[in-house]
Scaffold this active site. Structure first.
Site, PDB file in Angstrom:
ATOM      1  CG  HIS A  29       4.741  -1.852   4.341  1.00 54.81           C
ATOM      2  ND1 HIS A  29       5.486  -2.703   5.121  1.00 54.81           N
ATOM      3  CD2 HIS A  29       3.671  -2.585   3.903  1.00 54.81           C
ATOM      4  CE1 HIS A  29       4.917  -3.914   5.128  1.00 54.81           C
ATOM      5  NE2 HIS A  29       3.805  -3.856   4.409  1.00 54.81           N
ATOM      6  CB  SER A  53      13.928  27.942  12.613  1.00 52.15           C
ATOM      7  OG  SER A  53      15.294  28.249  12.441  1.00 52.15           O
TER       8      SER A  53
END
Ligand code: ARG
Length: 516
Positions: free
Chosen positions: A170, A291
């Site tokens: 999980h 970026s």
């Protein structure tokens, strides 16, 4: 706005030898662009030349085409083989590469010889053969890259036998494991992918040539010969099946979709491990982008693009199988529409595998950070419960509840455990003899890992055993791969050698003739 790149001029210039007997007039650019598979056929152009060569040798050997014509044709074909199919052939005014090559040959040597190549076959068996040759070499390149990736994963496992890290369920810290164990999990997945490709290969590697349109032919052809010359393992026996089945393509795309699914899972993990959230790994700059606005950014773009590839593959597979669904026997033009999906789905798989291997090989694993996190979130609590079962004979569910209750109080100290045990059972664990030292030892992630030494577990002793076994399996797959790719390359060499001799014979006979 132009609707496609075929100018009407170009369309008119190309003389498609296949069409002009039965059909009159010219097609406008829209019709030509829908009908023509020329753009996608670039992927099978070189295969088509080999299919032509094998077919022609057979025609000559079976005395279907006379030697002088066949030799003239062969000279053209060998030139196409040596120099590549010229650009002029890739004119989308031709319906496909088969019509393009045939038209080119007729233009080069005239109808009398050039018009004798396409006897005893159809484009239907021709294209099916080309597609199988393409699929065969794609599968081989993929298997080769898979083997290299698996060897790298085994090396990483060897190197990181003791690199303790958290294992997750999980996406929450669950139990400690090692990087070696984690890498071997992927190696096993990729081993099954290799197996799937080897199985697909067996179905791909059969010759449909000689099926002609679908009902075979009345000429005394030799399907064995063309099959052997093209390096096929066997023949697709039924001529209707031979021209109209594409399950070999669906099978390859399906194996590749599953393979890309595995690639995407590993990439997802690398993305998580590379993120500021865990910082378990630092990916090499070459595999990252930055970026345009945030100067500090180093983003795992290669891993992200590899993760997205599963979508492309599933799209290709879904398209292919949907095109095939409910197609009546035998050839229908729908089949042509499947080809681009086969090419676009399969063409980058070997590259993807190489990229994944390169990214893993150059990644810097932050061992200390991994180890430090391995015990987070009470990840060794199961081991403590097991210890209480084994040493103090407490039923597992009771131990599970005691420890769960202590975790709820956010501590696995002896005092908290005692309180929890008292609440649940009416007795403390200290009463039974449990000490702080025992708790500390059992909660250590390294202890946890080394205690899991069953077959297939993460303990270094078990992983060492697994490594031996996995190396054996890679070796077997490599031997199998090597034999298959040798067969293919030997067949091609032999075929081309035979074709060159065939031309040569002509010259010798000619020379003899002249001196006579
Ligand atoms: N280009 C076609 C294909 O890729 C093969 C040509 C068969 N055409 C035909 N009308 N029977 O399937």
């Amino acid at each position: 706005m132009p609707t496609n790149h075929i100018s009407t001029d170009e369309t008119e210039q190309a003389h498609d030898v296949v069409r002009h007997g039965r059909l009159s007039g010219t097609r406008n650019a829209d019709i030509a662009s829908l009908l023509s598979s020329m753009e996608a056929d670039r992927y099978i152009a070189s295969h088509d030349v080999r299919v032509d060569i094998a077919h022609l040798l057979m025609l000559a050997d079976c005395s279907i085409t006379s030697r002088p014509h066949a030799q003239k044709l062969m000279r053209e074909l060998i030139q196409l083989y040596d120099e590549g199919v010229p650009q002029s052939v890739f004119n989308p005014a031709y319906e496909d590469i088969h019509a393009g090559i045939e038209s080119h040959i007729i233009a080069m040597i005239g109808m009398d010889s050039g018009g004798r190549l396409h006897v005893a076959r159809s484009r239907n068996d021709e294209v099916a053969t080309c597609l199988r040759l393409y699929a065969r070499s794609a599968a081989l390149a993929q298997i080769e890259s898979l083997l290299a990736l698996r060897l790298l994963l085994l090396e990483l496992a060897q190197e990181h036998l003791q690199t303790i890290m958290p294992g997750f369920t999980h996406l929450q810290h669950a139990q400690p494991t090692t990087l070696a164990h984690h890498m071997l999990a992927y190696e096993q997945m990729f081993a099954r992918d290799t197996n799937r490709l080897l199985c697909a290969y067996e179905h791909i590697n059969a010759s449909p040539l000689g099926a002609a349109a679908f009902a075979s032919t009345g000429y005394p052809i030799d399907r064995e010969q063309t099959s052997r010359d093209l390096g096929f393992q066997t023949i697709v026996e039924n001529s209707m099946d031979a021209v109209s089945s594409r399950d070999f393509a669906c099978e390859l795309l399906s194996a590749d979709t599953i393979l890309e699914m595995h690639i995407s899972r590993l990439c997802e993990e690398l993305i998580i491990w590379n993120s500021g959230l865990t910082r378990f790994v630092e990916l090499d700059d070459a595999y990252c982008s930055t970026s345009s606005i945030m100067p500090q950014k180093k983003n795992p773009d290669v891993a992200e693009l590899l993760r997205s590839r599963t979508g492309t593959l599933l799209g290709a597979f879904t398209s292919a199988i949907t095109i095939m669904k409910a197609l009546p026997l035998t050839y229908n033009r729908d089949l042509q529409d499947l080809n681009p999906h086969l090419f676009s789905g399969t063409k980058h798989i070997a590259r993807d595998l190489r990229l994944l291997a390169g990214m893993l090989q150059t990644a810097k694993f932050q061992k200390e950070r991994m180890h430090a996190q391995a015990g987070e979130g009470y990840s060794t609590a199961t081991g403590l419960a097991d210890y209480l079962v084994c040493v103090y004979d407490i039923p597992f569910r009771e131990a599970h509840n005691i420890i769960g209750r202590a975790v709820r109080a956010d501590s696995l100290q002896l005092q908290t455990l005692d309180l929890a045990a008292q609440e649940i059972t009416g007795h403390t664990l200290s009463e039974k003899g449990l000490t702080k030292e025992e708790i500390d030892r059992v909660l250590d992630p390294a202890y946890s890992v080394s205690s899991r030494s069953n077959f297939g577990g993460p303990a270094p002793s078990a992983v060492k055993q697994a490594l031996k076994h996995r190396k054996e399996i890679v070796k077997q797959h490599s031997t199998e791969f090597f034999a298959l790719s040798q067969n293919v390359s030997r067949a091609e060499e032999t075929l081309i050698e035979k074709a060159r001799q065939f031309i040569q014979e002509n010259k010798e006979n000619h020379a003899e003739h002249k001196t006579d």
